[in-house]
Design an enzyme around this catalytic site. Structure first.
Site, PDB file in Angstrom:
ATOM      1  CB  VAL A 161      -0.987  -0.003   1.195  1.00 61.45           C
ATOM      2  CG1 VAL A 161      -1.788   1.291   1.254  1.00 61.45           C
ATOM      3  CG2 VAL A 161      -1.927  -1.197   1.103  1.00 61.45           C
ATOM      4  CB  CYS A 162       3.944   2.208   1.874  1.00 59.38           C
ATOM      5  SG  CYS A 162       3.359   2.085   3.568  1.00 59.38           S
ATOM      6  CB  THR A 163       5.158   0.498  -2.977  1.00 54.72           C
ATOM      7  OG1 THR A 163       6.159   0.067  -2.040  1.00 54.72           O
ATOM      8  CG2 THR A 163       5.790   0.645  -4.344  1.00 54.72           C
ATOM      9  CG  LEU A 167       5.154   6.713  -0.705  1.00 59.65           C
ATOM     10  CD1 LEU A 167       6.367   6.133  -0.008  1.00 59.65           C
ATOM     11  CD2 LEU A 167       4.937   8.151  -0.291  1.00 59.65           C
TER      12      LEU A 167
END
Length: 152
Positions: A45-47, A50
């Site tokens: 989810v972070c990737t 970002l």
């Protein structure tokens, strides 16, 4: 509990993925700041979040706005992550003292040892004008950031 709209944003001084020192006060009077906390580099989810910001970068890094992304990873991890994903905005390390900035903004999860997904839009005077906090598995809607920036 995350800090509220209308409060002065807590000052911080963190190293970015290239080892440079970044302070919130560096932007006071110059740019609005989108301050985005995320749990960890290299996670799904972070990737995704970002990289979505990367793909819309002119909306978040320009003459009026600066995007700052903060995680509890080391600067070395963030350097590799930024290079691998082509992220051309500051990735700030809240690694040591572990989570101090995340705690100041009320988005540090003590049980998990990382920041939750908190976003704060800070105006040029250093005041929080918009915020959203999502749980670890829940991605944020970038269009909401754009709408909030349009109100400044």
């Amino acid at each position: 509990m995350a800090i509220e709209v209308g409060t002065e944003a807590p000052e911080f001084e963190l190293k970015d993925n290239h080892g440079a020192t970044v302070k919130l006060s560096d932007f006071r009077g110059e740019k609005n700041v989108v301050l985005l906390f995320y749990p960890f580099a290299f996670t799904g989810v972070c990737t995704g979040e970002l990289c979505a910001l990367r793909d819309e970068l002119p909306k978040f890094v320009n003459d009026d706005v600066q995007l700052l992304a903060v995680s509890n990873d080391s600067i070395h991890t963030l350097r590799v992550f930024g290079e691998q994903e082509g992220l051309e905005y500051p990735l700030l390390s809240d690694f040591w003292p572990h989570g101090n900035t995340s705690r100041a903004y009320g988005v540090f999860d003590e049980d998990k040892g990382c920041a939750v997904r908190g976003t704060f839009i800070i105006d040029k005077a250093g005041v929080v004008r918009w915020t959203v906090v999502n749980g670890l598995p829940d991605a944020r809607d970038l269009n909401e950031y754009v709408k909030a920036l349009d109100t400044l």
